[in-house]
Design a protein around this motif. Structure first.
Motif, short mmCIF file in Angstrom:
data_model
loop_
_atom_site.label_atom_id
_atom_site.label_comp_id
_atom_site.label_asym_id
_atom_site.label_seq_id
_atom_site.Cartn_x
_atom_site.Cartn_y
_atom_site.Cartn_z
N ALA A 165 -2.22 -5.72 10.03
CA ALA A 165 -0.80 -5.09 10.83
C ALA A 165 -0.87 -3.99 10.16
CB ALA A 165 -0.53 -5.54 12.06
N LEU A 166 -0.33 -4.09 9.15
CA LEU A 166 1.21 -3.44 8.24
C LEU A 166 0.00 -1.99 7.54
CD1 LEU A 166 2.84 -5.76 6.60
CD2 LEU A 166 3.49 -3.66 7.73
N GLY A 167 -1.49 -2.45 7.59
CA GLY A 167 -1.95 -1.53 6.75
C GLY A 167 -2.51 -2.10 5.25
N GLY A 168 -2.17 -3.11 5.65
CA GLY A 168 -2.09 -3.73 3.75
C GLY A 168 -1.00 -3.22 2.99
N VAL A 169 -0.72 -4.12 1.50
CA VAL A 169 0.50 -3.20 1.03
C VAL A 169 0.06 -2.37 -0.60
CG1 VAL A 169 2.03 -4.30 1.83
CG2 VAL A 169 1.18 -5.70 0.19
N GLU A 170 0.47 -1.85 -1.57
CA GLU A 170 0.16 -1.33 -2.43
C GLU A 170 0.49 -2.55 -3.45
OE1 GLU A 170 1.41 2.36 -4.19
OE2 GLU A 170 -0.86 2.78 -4.55
N PHE A 171 0.33 -3.03 -4.24
CA PHE A 171 0.95 -4.15 -4.94
C PHE A 171 -0.02 -4.25 -6.28
CE2 PHE A 171 1.93 -8.71 -5.95
CZ PHE A 171 3.52 -8.61 -5.49
N VAL A 172 0.70 -4.60 -7.37
CA VAL A 172 0.64 -4.76 -8.43
C VAL A 172 0.69 -6.18 -8.86
CG1 VAL A 172 1.31 -4.62 -11.17
CG2 VAL A 172 1.91 -2.55 -9.19
N MET A 222 5.65 -10.27 -2.86
CA MET A 222 5.62 -9.44 -2.06
C MET A 222 6.18 -9.11 -0.85
SD MET A 222 2.26 -8.44 -1.19
CE MET A 222 1.29 -8.89 -1.79
N MET A 223 7.41 -9.76 -0.99
CA MET A 223 8.03 -9.95 0.40
C MET A 223 8.78 -8.34 0.19
SD MET A 223 7.99 -11.51 3.26
CE MET A 223 9.45 -10.66 4.13
N ILE A 224 9.39 -7.84 -1.29
CA ILE A 224 10.15 -6.82 -1.26
C ILE A 224 9.14 -5.48 -0.95
CG2 ILE A 224 10.57 -5.50 -3.38
CD1 ILE A 224 11.93 -8.19 -4.33
N ALA A 225 7.66 -5.99 -1.95
CA ALA A 225 6.81 -5.05 -1.40
C ALA A 225 6.21 -4.41 0.29
CB ALA A 225 5.58 -5.17 -1.51
N ILE A 226 6.63 -5.66 1.45
CA ILE A 226 6.07 -5.80 2.53
C ILE A 226 8.03 -3.96 2.67
CG2 ILE A 226 6.76 -6.37 4.92
CD1 ILE A 226 4.58 -8.75 3.44
N LEU A 227 9.19 -4.90 2.67
CA LEU A 227 9.89 -4.43 2.77
C LEU A 227 10.07 -2.98 1.99
CD1 LEU A 227 12.96 -4.40 3.78
CD2 LEU A 227 13.56 -4.47 1.18
N LYS A 228 9.77 -1.99 1.15
CA LYS A 228 9.61 -0.67 0.94
C LYS A 228 8.51 -0.39 1.24
CE LYS A 228 10.87 -1.83 -4.05
NZ LYS A 228 10.33 -2.06 -5.59
#
Length: 438
Positions: A165-172, A222-228
């Motif tokens: 639903a988020l459309g995924g996240v950009e993550f290193v 991952m939660m920080i990436a979702i928050l951003k």
């Protein structure tokens, strides 16, 4: 109260056949003997909103995780909460902190008799709703008594749906590893819902930090990436709640869309340097016979509570490796004897018209019980050899007197004053003795 008045009250109670000695039985300050619910909470100078995030280990499709079964087959209460994280929004300082508590942490569940791993707090209940309340209380207790009102628990399938639903996240990605669905390469990635779930679940297949502490770090990242992402695309909140309201997977929450929307202006202004990531660090050791358990470093815990919440908390004396070893060697025996003595005392107190000899025995038994409790508490707090010797002496005296009292008081069954039952399957020690200890 004067001695004269006290004497008159005691005489009156004797005439009315009310057991005088019933007033004397003391409670223990140790949660293993007298567990107490959490009713008081710590005050903080800053204004917070605390949210407990729980990851239920129930899987989906062909990937069931460590639970090895489906909810339909065994019921939701059979699954542990293997992710325990508190997100604390500091409305005063415009910051947010993610605090992980390792799932294997030795803990006491407020109001529940026994010792458990933190991931089983959910299971020490009869309903999922009560299990959630246990998790809130256990996490609050670990975090110095902060009051955690809000919660969300998701299973693996729900995590995938929310990620989609988020459309995924950009993550290193910090590692190259083989996931459950595909191979992942280190570096910048577009992570869809399956990849998000795969990464936060990675442990034995991880090529960096292949342990539970490593998994908690990956979960916070991952939660920080979702928050951003939510900071940039606030409209996604509607999509997330569409999943929450329609999914067939497990999502339990008391957070409303209105509450999240009211937080969005605050969230949008949080700067990266005001996002904190913490874990209740400690040591993993085999303890309490043969269980792999995490013992929180109390000094580190106090520092986290000071840094995040401004709290000057106290160490938790009864959650250390030394204490766990003492319980196996000496403490559990005392707990069993105290509990058995209480059964006999309560039986005698409920009887009408005790004989003079029976009343005298009851008084002596309660006095022996009180001494056993007091010496147990002292030894448990200090782990001092002299205190332990006093406790052993008191517990033996209670056992010997109990055997005699059992006959004089006419208890209808034979009480087993000694036991070879393993503590974790002994209902005298653990109220929920049939849990899976994975």
């Amino acid at each position: 109260m004067t001695k004269k008045i006290l004497s008159m009250m005691l005489a009156l109670m004797m005439v009315m056949s009310i057991p005088v000695s019933g007033l004397a039985m003391v409670e223990s300050r140790n949660p293993l003997i007298d567990p107490k619910p959490l009713t008081e909470y710590a005050e903080t100078e800053d204004e917070f909103v605390h949210v407990l995030l729980l990851g239920n280990e129930m899987g989906f499709g062909s990937y069931w995780g460590s639970a090895g079964a489906s909810k339909k087959k065994v019921g939701l209460m059979a699954f542990h909460t293997d992710v325990v994280m508190v997100v604390s929004f500091n409305l005063t300082k415009n910051r947010v902190d993610f605090v992980s508590i390792p799932r294997d942490s030795m803990t006491y569940v407020p109001g529940v008799q026994g010792i458990y791993k933190l991931n089983a707090a959910f299971n020490c209940a009869e309903t999922p709703e009560d299990g959630i309340q246990n998790c809130l209380a256990a996490a609050s207790q670990m975090l110095g008594g902060i009051k955690i009102d809000k919660y969300m628990m998701v299973d693996m399938g729900a995590m995938v749906e929310l990620g989609q639903a988020l459309g995924g996240v950009e993550f290193v990605l910090d590692m190259t590893y083989q996931g459950a669905f595909r191979y992942f390469w280190k570096g910048l990635q577009e992570m869809d819902g399956y990849a998000i779930m795969d990464y936060v679940r990675a442990r034995q297949n991880a090529t960096i930090d292949d342990n539970d502490l490593g998994r908690t770090r990956r979960g916070r990242s991952m939660m920080i990436a979702i928050l951003k992402k939510l900071q940039k695309e606030q409209g996604l909140v509607q999509d997330l709640f569409d999943v929450i309201n329609t999914t067939e997977h497990t999502i339990m929450t008391n957070i409303t869309q209105e509450e999240v929307n009211s937080l969005l202006p605050f969230i949008s202004e949080i700067k990266e340097e005001n996002i904190g990531s913490h874990v209740m660090d400690g040591r993993y050791r085999f303890a309490l016979v043969d269980w792999n358990m995490h013992f929180v470093d109390q000094n580190h815990r106090l520092q986290v509570l000071k840094d995040v919440y401004g709290l000057n908390a106290e160490k938790r004396l009864h959650e250390s490796l030394n204490y766990a070893n003492w319980l196996v060697e000496e403490g559990f025996t005392a707990v069993r004897l105290i509990k058995r003595a209480r059964t006999l005392i309560e039986y005698a107190q409920a009887k009408d018209n005790l004989t003079e000899n029976q009343q005298k025995m009851l008084d002596e038994l309660i006095a022996a019980h009180d001494l056993a409790v007091e010496t147990f508490d002292q030894a448990a707090d200090t782990l001092d050899s002299n205190d332990n010797s006093k406790m052993v002496k008191a517990r033996r005296a209670l056992r010997d007197l109990g055997k005699e009292a059992e006959k004089i008081l006419g208890y209808p069954e034979e009480i087993a004053w000694s036991s070879n039952t393993l503590w974790y399957v002994d209902p005298i020690i653990n109220e929920y003795w049939d849990l899976n200890w994975r």
